[in-house]
Design an enzyme around this catalytic site. Sequence first.
Site, mmCIF file in Angstrom:
data_model
loop_
_atom_site.group_PDB
_atom_site.id
_atom_site.type_symbol
_atom_site.label_atom_id
_atom_site.label_comp_id
_atom_site.label_asym_id
_atom_site.label_seq_id
_atom_site.Cartn_x
_atom_site.Cartn_y
_atom_site.Cartn_z
ATOM 1 N N TYR A 41 0.838 -1.208 0.000
ATOM 2 C CA TYR A 41 0.000 0.000 0.000
ATOM 3 C C TYR A 41 0.871 1.256 0.000
ATOM 4 C CZ TYR A 41 -4.034 2.946 1.223
ATOM 5 O OH TYR A 41 -5.030 3.904 1.221
ATOM 6 N N THR A 100 -14.625 5.001 6.349
ATOM 7 C CA THR A 100 -15.293 4.380 5.191
ATOM 8 C C THR A 100 -15.277 2.863 5.366
ATOM 9 O OG1 THR A 100 -13.323 3.900 3.856
ATOM 10 C CG2 THR A 100 -14.185 6.159 3.740
HETATM 11 P P1 NDP Z 1 -13.911 1.862 -0.200
HETATM 12 O O1 NDP Z 1 -13.515 0.442 -0.057
HETATM 13 O O2 NDP Z 1 -15.095 2.374 0.550
HETATM 14 O O3 NDP Z 1 -14.101 2.246 -1.745
HETATM 15 C C1 NDP Z 1 -13.197 1.825 -2.750
HETATM 16 C C2 NDP Z 1 -13.993 1.427 -3.954
HETATM 17 O O4 NDP Z 1 -13.071 0.989 -4.997
HETATM 18 C C3 NDP Z 1 -14.921 0.228 -3.671
HETATM 19 O O5 NDP Z 1 -16.187 0.437 -4.249
HETATM 20 C C4 NDP Z 1 -14.164 -0.912 -4.312
HETATM 21 O O6 NDP Z 1 -14.984 -2.000 -4.648
HETATM 22 C C5 NDP Z 1 -13.582 -0.213 -5.529
HETATM 23 N N1 NDP Z 1 -12.571 -1.047 -6.180
HETATM 24 C C6 NDP Z 1 -11.728 -1.943 -5.584
HETATM 25 N N2 NDP Z 1 -10.995 -2.561 -6.510
HETATM 26 C C7 NDP Z 1 -11.385 -2.087 -7.712
HETATM 27 C C8 NDP Z 1 -11.008 -2.354 -9.049
HETATM 28 N N3 NDP Z 1 -10.080 -3.277 -9.337
HETATM 29 N N4 NDP Z 1 -11.606 -1.677 -10.043
HETATM 30 C C9 NDP Z 1 -12.556 -0.762 -9.771
HETATM 31 N N5 NDP Z 1 -12.971 -0.449 -8.528
HETATM 32 C C10 NDP Z 1 -12.390 -1.112 -7.506
HETATM 33 O O7 NDP Z 1 -12.599 2.694 0.229
HETATM 34 P P2 NDP Z 1 -12.347 4.248 0.523
HETATM 35 O O8 NDP Z 1 -13.483 5.078 0.070
HETATM 36 O O9 NDP Z 1 -11.894 4.350 1.916
HETATM 37 O O10 NDP Z 1 -11.053 4.489 -0.380
HETATM 38 C C11 NDP Z 1 -11.058 5.243 -1.571
HETATM 39 C C12 NDP Z 1 -9.629 5.651 -1.869
HETATM 40 O O11 NDP Z 1 -9.133 6.430 -0.784
HETATM 41 C C13 NDP Z 1 -8.673 4.474 -2.032
HETATM 42 O O12 NDP Z 1 -7.765 4.746 -3.079
HETATM 43 C C14 NDP Z 1 -7.939 4.440 -0.707
HETATM 44 O O13 NDP Z 1 -6.662 3.864 -0.790
HETATM 45 C C15 NDP Z 1 -7.870 5.932 -0.393
HETATM 46 N N6 NDP Z 1 -7.637 6.244 1.001
HETATM 47 C C16 NDP Z 1 -8.522 5.833 1.967
HETATM 48 C C17 NDP Z 1 -8.274 6.120 3.289
HETATM 49 C C18 NDP Z 1 -9.201 5.684 4.381
HETATM 50 O O14 NDP Z 1 -8.803 5.812 5.572
HETATM 51 N N7 NDP Z 1 -10.412 5.223 4.100
HETATM 52 C C19 NDP Z 1 -7.055 6.864 3.691
HETATM 53 C C20 NDP Z 1 -6.232 7.279 2.598
HETATM 54 C C21 NDP Z 1 -6.509 6.968 1.299
HETATM 55 P P3 NDP Z 1 -15.140 -3.187 -3.545
HETATM 56 O O15 NDP Z 1 -15.839 -2.572 -2.379
HETATM 57 O O16 NDP Z 1 -15.951 -4.219 -4.266
HETATM 58 O O17 NDP Z 1 -13.742 -3.640 -3.216
#
Ligand code: NDP
Length: 250
Positions: free
Chosen positions: A155, A190
């Site tokens: 990550y 989230t």
């Molecule tokens: P969520 O898991 O709520 O949302 C991520 C979404 O991306 C999900 O709908 C997931 O689907 C989808 N996804 C996963 N793999 C794929 C793929 N191969 N193709 C298309 N879509 C995909 O996470 P967050 O909202 O928390 O995260 C969003 C972004 O923010 C990410 O990049 C994360 O790394 C970043 N982030 C989050 C933090 C946090 O604390 N939450 C902190 C810092 C950064 P599915 O649910 O089916 O896996």
Amino acid sequence: MRLPDKTILITGGASGIGLATVQRCLQEGANVVMADLPGSDGPQQAQALDAQYPGRCAFLPVDVTSTEQVDALVAAAVGRFGRLDGVFNNAGIGGMSPAEQYPDADYLRVIDINLNGVFRVARAALRQMYAQGSGSIVNCASILGVFGQSATAAYTAAKGGVVNLTRTLALEGAAHGVRVNALGPGYIDTPLLAGLDPAMRQALIGLHPLGRLGRPEEIASATVFLLSEEASFVTGAHLLVDGGFTAGKS
Ligand code: NDP
């Protein structure tokens, strides 16, 4: 409104930060393509939002690990709304393992979604935006793109890669009227953090001087800023939205 008549594509748009940003972009006047995995509940979410904002929200399926699917996604988004003004490259997964035990498949999957996926989507979007002569791309990085953390080798490598990939894409895009920035959330409440035990959650809260986790809507606000004309002189930046997490670190 900050995004009147703009067309914005948001990957990982069916959950968490992505879904909050879909909702906020609609409020700001944009047409929004919510892109997520085919099995997600994105179609139902997008249908409900499209009823609220008629003709302005569409779901398109994508797995960002597939170049073919990503290229088809961007083509379909342009086919649906006629152009592409902004992209929030947000799809991502977590992943934890001590480095010496990290299985190849798990490590490579995190890199393929969180780093390579960002590149695939940006590349397809840049082709369209260069043809238009304008556009704004926001890549979702993290505080873990700047600092290390035990048991998150894949990550942190991916997110650090996103920060520096963003700088290079910003340099390349500048001559074409395209801005590219990264956004670095602190820990945000989230589904990605679901399953944390209460002690771990409390420990994470303690890392943020503001004394809480962030809300997805707070990341959506910063993303809309970077997507909008209000950020017209901002490119190559990594905007940290982290409740002070990084303020005391050097
Ligand atoms: P969520 O898991 O709520 O949302 C991520 C979404 O991306 C999900 O709908 C997931 O689907 C989808 N996804 C996963 N793999 C794929 C793929 N191969 N193709 C298309 N879509 C995909 O996470 P967050 O909202 O928390 O995260 C969003 C972004 O923010 C990410 O990049 C994360 O790394 C970043 N982030 C989050 C933090 C946090 O604390 N939450 C902190 C810092 C950064 P599915 O649910 O089916 O896996």
